[in-house]
Scaffold this motif. Sequence first.
Motif, PDB file in Angstrom:
ATOM      1  N   GLU A 192       0.851  -1.180   0.000  1.00 41.98           N
ATOM      2  CA  GLU A 192       0.000   0.000   0.000  1.00 41.98           C
ATOM      3  C   GLU A 192       0.889   1.233   0.000  1.00 41.98           C
ATOM      4  OE1 GLU A 192      -3.915   1.804   2.246  1.00 41.98           O
ATOM      5  OE2 GLU A 192      -2.807   0.158   3.177  1.00 41.98           O
ATOM      6  N   ILE A 193       0.653   2.105  -0.950  1.00 40.48           N
ATOM      7  CA  ILE A 193       1.399   3.353  -1.073  1.00 40.48           C
ATOM      8  C   ILE A 193       0.444   4.468  -0.672  1.00 40.48           C
ATOM      9  CG2 ILE A 193       2.725   4.824  -2.628  1.00 40.48           C
ATOM     10  CD1 ILE A 193       2.926   2.275  -4.467  1.00 40.48           C
ATOM     11  N   THR A 194       0.787   5.208   0.379  1.00 46.61           N
ATOM     12  CA  THR A 194      -0.127   6.227   0.899  1.00 46.61           C
ATOM     13  C   THR A 194       0.567   7.583   1.002  1.00 46.61           C
ATOM     14  OG1 THR A 194       0.439   5.631   3.174  1.00 46.61           O
ATOM     15  CG2 THR A 194      -1.513   4.596   2.240  1.00 46.61           C
ATOM     16  N   TYR A 195      -0.259   8.617   0.862  1.00 47.96           N
ATOM     17  CA  TYR A 195       0.171   9.994   1.078  1.00 47.96           C
ATOM     18  C   TYR A 195      -0.905  10.665   1.910  1.00 47.96           C
ATOM     19  CZ  TYR A 195       1.173  14.904   0.231  1.00 47.96           C
ATOM     20  OH  TYR A 195       1.448  16.227   0.393  1.00 47.96           O
ATOM     21  N   THR A 196      -0.528  11.197   3.065  1.00 51.07           N
ATOM     22  CA  THR A 196      -1.502  11.845   3.952  1.00 51.07           C
ATOM     23  C   THR A 196      -1.047  13.259   4.308  1.00 51.07           C
ATOM     24  OG1 THR A 196      -0.435  10.833   5.865  1.00 51.07           O
ATOM     25  CG2 THR A 196      -2.356   9.683   4.952  1.00 51.07           C
TER      26      THR A 196
END
Length: 164
Positions: A149-153
């Motif tokens: 999972e590649i996430t940006y928050t």
Amino acid sequence: MIRRSDYETDRGMSIALTHVLTIGITTILIAMLLMAGSTMLESETERSTETALETVGERLAGDIDNVDRMADDSDDVSLVSDRPRTVSNSGYTVTTLSADDCGDRAPLLNDSNPCLELDASSTDVTVHVPIKVDNGIETGTSVSGGSLEITYTGGDIEITEADR
């Protein structure tokens, strides 16, 4: 004068000696072929693993680039990247490295971009794939191959193992 009994004894010894030499030479040749074949198989396995890791790394770098581009329009972006758990019957890990670490570990990469390090567990194969991100990426994290999972928050892009 040659006696018949001496001639027959020498001939019998010659046949036995020929058989022993033939079997010995054949055994040595077969052993050499097996050793050469195993060495060739090992090098082909390493080459196959390297190619597979490069492919996985480039596709993962593409997914990271997609998240980076989507992060310009949104504060929260998440993408699941389905990659194989094994390559060439070997598990692997993916580690994000800073630009400085990439330059130290991968001399063919320059120090301007971070990179992914893909390391196969059962063979001595390590591949480095450069990544270009505008929003930054969390470095120093390692995950096992598979669904990632590649996430940006709102901060840096982070890679974790997907919950599946």
